[in-house]
Design a protein around this motif. Structure first.
Motif, PDB file in Angstrom:
ATOM      1  N   SER A  74       0.791  -1.230   0.000  1.00  0.00           N
ATOM      2  CA  SER A  74       0.000   0.000   0.000  1.00  0.00           C
ATOM      3  C   SER A  74       0.827   1.285   0.000  1.00  0.00           C
ATOM      4  O   SER A  74       0.295   2.356  -0.262  1.00  0.00           O
ATOM      5  CB  SER A  74      -0.962   0.004   1.186  1.00  0.00           C
ATOM      6  OG  SER A  74      -0.238  -0.048   2.390  1.00  0.00           O
ATOM      7  N   ILE A  75       2.114   1.202   0.289  1.00  0.00           N
ATOM      8  CA  ILE A  75       2.960   2.394   0.322  1.00  0.00           C
ATOM      9  C   ILE A  75       3.823   2.433  -0.941  1.00  0.00           C
ATOM     10  O   ILE A  75       4.578   1.511  -1.219  1.00  0.00           O
ATOM     11  CB  ILE A  75       3.889   2.396   1.559  1.00  0.00           C
ATOM     12  CG1 ILE A  75       3.099   2.257   2.855  1.00  0.00           C
ATOM     13  CG2 ILE A  75       4.796   3.635   1.553  1.00  0.00           C
ATOM     14  CD1 ILE A  75       2.181   3.404   3.163  1.00  0.00           C
ATOM     15  N   THR A  76       3.695   3.513  -1.685  1.00  0.00           N
ATOM     16  CA  THR A  76       4.606   3.794  -2.797  1.00  0.00           C
ATOM     17  C   THR A  76       5.243   5.140  -2.495  1.00  0.00           C
ATOM     18  O   THR A  76       4.547   6.120  -2.234  1.00  0.00           O
ATOM     19  CB  THR A  76       3.866   3.854  -4.149  1.00  0.00           C
ATOM     20  OG1 THR A  76       3.267   2.584  -4.406  1.00  0.00           O
ATOM     21  CG2 THR A  76       4.826   4.193  -5.279  1.00  0.00           C
ATOM     22  N   SER A  77       6.563   5.164  -2.523  1.00  0.00           N
ATOM     23  CA  SER A  77       7.292   6.381  -2.197  1.00  0.00           C
ATOM     24  C   SER A  77       8.297   6.709  -3.288  1.00  0.00           C
ATOM     25  O   SER A  77       8.955   5.818  -3.820  1.00  0.00           O
ATOM     26  CB  SER A  77       8.026   6.198  -0.870  1.00  0.00           C
ATOM     27  OG  SER A  77       8.760   7.348  -0.543  1.00  0.00           O
ATOM     28  N   TYR A 145      18.287  12.237   2.400  1.00  0.00           N
ATOM     29  CA  TYR A 145      17.237  11.678   1.552  1.00  0.00           C
ATOM     30  C   TYR A 145      15.903  12.281   1.960  1.00  0.00           C
ATOM     31  O   TYR A 145      15.736  12.757   3.087  1.00  0.00           O
ATOM     32  CB  TYR A 145      17.193  10.152   1.629  1.00  0.00           C
ATOM     33  CG  TYR A 145      16.710   9.602   2.948  1.00  0.00           C
ATOM     34  CD1 TYR A 145      15.383   9.223   3.124  1.00  0.00           C
ATOM     35  CD2 TYR A 145      17.573   9.473   4.030  1.00  0.00           C
ATOM     36  CE1 TYR A 145      14.933   8.729   4.337  1.00  0.00           C
ATOM     37  CE2 TYR A 145      17.134   8.986   5.244  1.00  0.00           C
ATOM     38  CZ  TYR A 145      15.815   8.612   5.386  1.00  0.00           C
ATOM     39  OH  TYR A 145      15.367   8.127   6.590  1.00  0.00           O
ATOM     40  N   GLY A 146      14.971  12.269   1.039  1.00  0.00           N
ATOM     41  CA  GLY A 146      13.625  12.759   1.313  1.00  0.00           C
ATOM     42  C   GLY A 146      12.618  11.889   0.593  1.00  0.00           C
ATOM     43  O   GLY A 146      12.859  11.439  -0.530  1.00  0.00           O
ATOM     44  N   SER A 147      11.498  11.652   1.240  1.00  0.00           N
ATOM     45  CA  SER A 147      10.464  10.780   0.679  1.00  0.00           C
ATOM     46  C   SER A 147       9.211  11.566   0.323  1.00  0.00           C
ATOM     47  O   SER A 147       8.777  12.442   1.069  1.00  0.00           O
ATOM     48  CB  SER A 147      10.069   9.704   1.701  1.00  0.00           C
ATOM     49  OG  SER A 147      11.158   8.877   2.014  1.00  0.00           O
ATOM     50  N   LEU A 148       8.630  11.224  -0.792  1.00  0.00           N
ATOM     51  CA  LEU A 148       7.327  11.719  -1.201  1.00  0.00           C
ATOM     52  C   LEU A 148       6.416  10.497  -1.266  1.00  0.00           C
ATOM     53  O   LEU A 148       6.656   9.592  -2.070  1.00  0.00           O
ATOM     54  CB  LEU A 148       7.403  12.389  -2.581  1.00  0.00           C
ATOM     55  CG  LEU A 148       8.386  13.546  -2.718  1.00  0.00           C
ATOM     56  CD1 LEU A 148       8.602  13.898  -4.176  1.00  0.00           C
ATOM     57  CD2 LEU A 148       7.858  14.742  -1.953  1.00  0.00           C
ATOM     58  N   ILE A 149       5.411  10.430  -0.414  1.00  0.00           N
ATOM     59  CA  ILE A 149       4.503   9.279  -0.389  1.00  0.00           C
ATOM     60  C   ILE A 149       3.387   9.515  -1.409  1.00  0.00           C
ATOM     61  O   ILE A 149       2.711  10.544  -1.363  1.00  0.00           O
ATOM     62  CB  ILE A 149       3.921   9.048   1.018  1.00  0.00           C
ATOM     63  CG1 ILE A 149       5.042   8.891   2.054  1.00  0.00           C
ATOM     64  CG2 ILE A 149       2.985   7.853   1.025  1.00  0.00           C
ATOM     65  CD1 ILE A 149       5.981   7.729   1.832  1.00  0.00           C
ATOM     66  N   ALA A 150       3.207   8.575  -2.302  1.00  0.00           N
ATOM     67  CA  ALA A 150       2.178   8.696  -3.332  1.00  0.00           C
ATOM     68  C   ALA A 150       0.798   8.484  -2.718  1.00  0.00           C
ATOM     69  O   ALA A 150       0.593   7.536  -1.960  1.00  0.00           O
ATOM     70  CB  ALA A 150       2.413   7.672  -4.437  1.00  0.00           C
ATOM     71  N   LEU A 151      -0.125   9.370  -3.063  1.00  0.00           N
ATOM     72  CA  LEU A 151      -1.508   9.224  -2.618  1.00  0.00           C
ATOM     73  C   LEU A 151      -2.298   8.321  -3.562  1.00  0.00           C
ATOM     74  O   LEU A 151      -3.247   7.666  -3.145  1.00  0.00           O
ATOM     75  CB  LEU A 151      -2.183  10.600  -2.529  1.00  0.00           C
ATOM     76  CG  LEU A 151      -1.552  11.573  -1.541  1.00  0.00           C
ATOM     77  CD1 LEU A 151      -2.243  12.930  -1.632  1.00  0.00           C
ATOM     78  CD2 LEU A 151      -1.621  11.015  -0.131  1.00  0.00           C
ATOM     79  N   ASP A 152      -1.920   8.314  -4.853  1.00  0.00           N
ATOM     80  CA  ASP A 152      -2.630   7.524  -5.848  1.00  0.00           C
ATOM     81  C   ASP A 152      -1.681   7.228  -7.003  1.00  0.00           C
ATOM     82  O   ASP A 152      -0.857   8.073  -7.366  1.00  0.00           O
ATOM     83  CB  ASP A 152      -3.850   8.309  -6.365  1.00  0.00           C
ATOM     84  CG  ASP A 152      -4.768   7.497  -7.252  1.00  0.00           C
ATOM     85  OD1 ASP A 152      -4.626   6.257  -7.310  1.00  0.00           O
ATOM     86  OD2 ASP A 152      -5.631   8.106  -7.908  1.00  0.00           O
ATOM     87  N   ARG A 153      -1.796   6.041  -7.563  1.00  0.00           N
ATOM     88  CA  ARG A 153      -1.039   5.684  -8.765  1.00  0.00           C
ATOM     89  C   ARG A 153      -1.890   6.064  -9.966  1.00  0.00           C
ATOM     90  O   ARG A 153      -2.749   5.298 -10.375  1.00  0.00           O
ATOM     91  CB  ARG A 153      -0.740   4.180  -8.794  1.00  0.00           C
ATOM     92  CG  ARG A 153       0.323   3.771  -7.835  1.00  0.00           C
ATOM     93  CD  ARG A 153       0.491   2.246  -7.857  1.00  0.00           C
ATOM     94  NE  ARG A 153       1.696   1.923  -7.155  1.00  0.00           N
ATOM     95  CZ  ARG A 153       2.781   1.397  -7.733  1.00  0.00           C
ATOM     96  NH1 ARG A 153       2.770   1.110  -9.013  1.00  0.00           N
ATOM     97  NH2 ARG A 153       3.848   1.156  -7.034  1.00  0.00           N
ATOM     98  N   VAL A 154      -1.653   7.219 -10.508  1.00  0.00           N
ATOM     99  CA  VAL A 154      -2.448   7.717 -11.617  1.00  0.00           C
ATOM    100  C   VAL A 154      -2.058   7.004 -12.914  1.00  0.00           C
ATOM    101  O   VAL A 154      -2.912   6.633 -13.710  1.00  0.00           O
ATOM    102  CB  VAL A 154      -2.276   9.248 -11.766  1.00  0.00           C
ATOM    103  CG1 VAL A 154      -3.054   9.780 -12.959  1.00  0.00           C
ATOM    104  CG2 VAL A 154      -2.714   9.941 -10.477  1.00  0.00           C
TER     105      VAL A 154
END
Length: 165
Positions: A74-77, A145-154
């Motif tokens: 469920s986590i894509t970063s 490092y820095g993470s951007l967590i995806a809310l949706d896989r468009v």
């Protein structure tokens, strides 16, 4: 089965090869007779061309794209990584680590103030934190490092535009 070398050997692509590649990118399980009909070749000619493109490294791999939801990932970063320096051994060490990490779906060595951009998947935040510690926080080659967590896989995929007729 992957027969491709590390980098593609020079092999000119003609319009038949390009048409075959477009079809295979949409669905690599398309029967060769169906491809043959679509591109006006025999099935044997399509088979020879596909094998030649695999041998030349043009077709790198045949894979299944799996739904992250179906396997509870469920986590894509998207992770931006800056190395401590850009010396060859530092970069090569980071490349090797990121390439072997099964959680890393994609890894790009980039320009523009950061060293790498990665796409990382995990089942939950507890596991994701462990991944970030192993790959980044406890890694002596990583400065930050820095993470951007995806809310949706468009849109996801590996299909590329193949220029030419």
């Amino acid at each position: 089965m992957t027969r491709a070398p590390a980098s593609p050997r020079k092999r000119p692509l003609d319009s038949f090869d390009r048409a075959i590649l477009r079809i295979l990118q949409r669905d690599n399980k398309t029967p060769q007779r169906t491809i043959a009909e679509a591109v006006n070749l025999s099935a044997a000619a399509v088979q020879r061309r596909v094998a030649a493109m695999e041998d030349a490294g043009i077709i790198k791999k045949n894979v299944a794209i799996v739904s992250t939801q179906a396997v509870q990932m469920s986590i894509t970063s998207i992770v931006q990584v800056q190395l401590v320096d850009e010396r060859r051994q530092t970069v090569d060490k980071a490349k090797a680590l990121f390439a072997q990490a099964p959680e890393v779906q994609q890894c790009y060595y980039v320009t523009g103030g950061i060293s790498f951009v990665l796409v990382v998947v995990a089942p939950d935040m507890v596991v994701y934190e462990a991944i970030t510690r192993r790959l980044f926080a406890d890694n002596d080659t990583v400065k930050s490092y820095g993470s951007l967590i995806a809310l949706d896989r468009v849109k996801t995929g590996a299909e590329i535009v193949i220029p030419g007729a």
